[in-house]
Design a protein around this motif. Structure first.
Motif, mmCIF file in Angstrom:
data_model
loop_
_atom_site.group_PDB
_atom_site.id
_atom_site.type_symbol
_atom_site.label_atom_id
_atom_site.label_comp_id
_atom_site.label_asym_id
_atom_site.label_seq_id
_atom_site.Cartn_x
_atom_site.Cartn_y
_atom_site.Cartn_z
ATOM 1 N N UNK A 183 0.859 -1.189 0.000
ATOM 2 C CA UNK A 183 0.000 0.000 0.000
ATOM 3 C C UNK A 183 0.886 1.227 0.000
ATOM 4 N N UNK A 184 0.558 2.191 -0.850
ATOM 5 C CA UNK A 184 1.332 3.428 -0.923
ATOM 6 C C UNK A 184 0.389 4.622 -0.965
ATOM 7 N N UNK A 185 0.857 5.716 -0.406
ATOM 8 C CA UNK A 185 0.017 6.906 -0.262
ATOM 9 C C UNK A 185 0.825 8.160 -0.504
ATOM 10 N N UNK A 186 0.192 9.119 -1.150
ATOM 11 C CA UNK A 186 0.775 10.448 -1.288
ATOM 12 C C UNK A 186 -0.150 11.428 -0.594
ATOM 13 N N UNK A 187 0.395 12.168 0.390
ATOM 14 C CA UNK A 187 -0.388 13.168 1.107
ATOM 15 C C UNK A 187 0.423 14.432 1.276
ATOM 16 N N UNK A 188 -0.239 15.555 1.558
ATOM 17 C CA UNK A 188 0.489 16.827 1.684
ATOM 18 C C UNK A 188 1.381 16.918 2.903
ATOM 19 N N UNK A 189 1.036 16.203 3.977
ATOM 20 C CA UNK A 189 1.869 16.223 5.179
ATOM 21 C C UNK A 189 1.934 14.813 5.716
ATOM 22 N N UNK A 197 -3.489 10.817 -3.428
ATOM 23 C CA UNK A 197 -3.663 9.573 -4.186
ATOM 24 C C UNK A 197 -3.173 8.442 -3.293
ATOM 25 N N UNK A 198 -3.844 7.300 -3.331
ATOM 26 C CA UNK A 198 -3.291 6.104 -2.700
ATOM 27 C C UNK A 198 -3.544 4.900 -3.586
ATOM 28 N N UNK A 199 -2.793 3.843 -3.366
ATOM 29 C CA UNK A 199 -2.947 2.647 -4.193
ATOM 30 C C UNK A 199 -2.580 1.403 -3.395
ATOM 31 N N UNK A 200 -3.363 0.354 -3.587
ATOM 32 C CA UNK A 200 -3.055 -0.964 -3.033
ATOM 33 C C UNK A 200 -2.831 -1.913 -4.205
ATOM 34 N N UNK A 201 -1.790 -2.737 -4.090
ATOM 35 C CA UNK A 201 -1.436 -3.680 -5.154
ATOM 36 C C UNK A 201 -1.254 -5.065 -4.542
ATOM 37 N N UNK A 242 11.617 -3.867 -16.413
ATOM 38 C CA UNK A 242 11.547 -2.407 -16.288
ATOM 39 C C UNK A 242 10.640 -1.809 -17.356
ATOM 40 N N UNK A 243 10.758 -2.274 -18.583
ATOM 41 C CA UNK A 243 9.945 -1.719 -19.672
ATOM 42 C C UNK A 243 8.462 -2.007 -19.476
ATOM 43 N N UNK A 244 8.145 -3.209 -19.035
ATOM 44 C CA UNK A 244 6.743 -3.578 -18.820
ATOM 45 C C UNK A 244 6.144 -2.754 -17.679
ATOM 46 N N UNK A 245 6.876 -2.601 -16.596
ATOM 47 C CA UNK A 245 6.394 -1.788 -15.468
ATOM 48 C C UNK A 245 6.154 -0.352 -15.921
ATOM 49 N N UNK A 279 6.343 2.779 -8.704
ATOM 50 C CA UNK A 279 7.196 2.544 -7.538
ATOM 51 C C UNK A 279 6.739 1.307 -6.771
ATOM 52 N N UNK A 280 5.421 1.124 -6.662
ATOM 53 C CA UNK A 280 4.897 -0.040 -5.952
ATOM 54 C C UNK A 280 5.276 -1.345 -6.622
ATOM 55 N N UNK A 281 5.208 -1.382 -7.937
ATOM 56 C CA UNK A 281 5.568 -2.606 -8.662
ATOM 57 C C UNK A 281 7.056 -2.917 -8.508
ATOM 58 N N UNK A 282 7.895 -1.891 -8.562
ATOM 59 C CA UNK A 282 9.326 -2.115 -8.347
ATOM 60 C C UNK A 282 9.588 -2.670 -6.946
#
Length: 291
Positions: A183-189, A197-201, A242-245, A279-282
């Motif tokens: 799980x990854x998240x982007x927040x202002x603080x 934005x957030x994402x779960x993979x 790398x190319x596929x990601x 970034x999550x896939x990497x």
């Protein structure tokens, strides 16, 4: 609204609560941790005539494995999730999401049922529940129904739950041995922010970098959670080089449907959705290689 003007009812059992819900004719809302409710009240958005305080219903606070699935009570706090050995082992994507829910004080007070019931498109635990194929149990005084999570939300702050129902169980599928999640998240603080934005993979892996199946769920990029079906379809086609990601991340830019608001523009959200997925896939490839 002054505190003295708020009518609060505190049931002692789930059955008492369901009885209240079945007979209460005035506008009401359930409250547990109150982390969302206090904010919404200050904004003037949530002003029901009656609050039904369910914090004392300890029977709704649990994490247990049953018949090959994991059951989580709606009053389970984010801190409970973070420290659960069972979830750390078999649903780490949910543990990572719970760690991103505000500051420690909010994690201690806030509940997973509240996060679901609030139905915010930016809710951090919700994308994780999507990739864990969660089912929401709704109960009224006389009926019980099981709703797949992708059918539960119908818009920002809106669900299919009826006024006489409450969430009584969240059922998730445990991660298999060959599955890795993030799980990854982007927040202002950091630590106290609503997601831009957030994402779960979740990826089901074979040898090397070969993906058998994948699930991707974005939050805060549409009225409800977005399952990135086009991205998911690309995951098993070839090893995740790398190319596929890079190509999959580009597809995500087109698949999300964000808006511009006070926190970010739609274009920025698209860019960040693509970047978070990449970034999550990497990171997942690295986790798989080290597993």
């Amino acid at each position: 609204m002054l505190v003295s003007e708020i009518d609060i009812i505190t049931p002692q059992t789930v059955n008492d609560c369901l009885l209240i819900l079945s007979s209460h004719e005035t506008e009401h809302r359930l409250i547990a941790g109150g982390t969302d409710a206090v904010v919404r009240m200050k904004e003037g958005k949530w002003r029901p005539s009656t609050w039904i305080n369910i914090k004392r219903l300890k029977e709704l606070r649990y994490i247990k494995e049953k018949n090959g699935t994991i059951h989580i009570g709606p009053l389970t706090t984010h801190t409970d999730i973070i420290h659960s050995p069972l979830l750390q082992k078999k649903a780490n994507v949910l543990v990572e999401a719970a760690r991103e829910v505000g500051a420690v004080q909010m994690q201690n007070m806030g509940t997973i049922g509240g996060n679901i019931g609030t139905a915010s498109p930016a809710g951090d635990t919700i994308p994780a529940l999507y990739v864990l194929d969660a089912t929401i149990e709704l109960q009224s005084l006389n009926t019980k129904r099981l709703i797949p999570i992708n059918q539960f939300f119908i818009g920002p702050g809106r669900t299919i739950m009826k006024q006489n129902e409450m969430i009584t169980n969240i059922i998730i599928q445990p991660q298999a041995e060959n599955e890795v999640g993030i799980f990854q998240k982007l927040g202002p603080r950091k630590a106290q922010s609503i997601s831009i934005v957030n994402v779960a993979i979740m990826l089901s892996m074979a040898k090397d970098r070969k993906c058998l199946e994948g699930k991707i769920a974005f939050g805060s990029v549409a009225p409800t959670i977005v399952r990135a079906k086009k991205c998911e379809a690309l995951l098993p086609l070839s090893p995740l080089t790398d190319d596929i990601i890079e190509n999959i991340a580009k597809v995500a830019w087109k698949e999300v449907m964000p808006i511009t608001d006070g926190r970010a523009t739609a274009e920025y959200r698209r860019d960040m959705a693509s970047a978070l997925l990449k970034r999550g896939l990497y990171r997942l490839m690295k986790r798989w290689e080290n597993k």
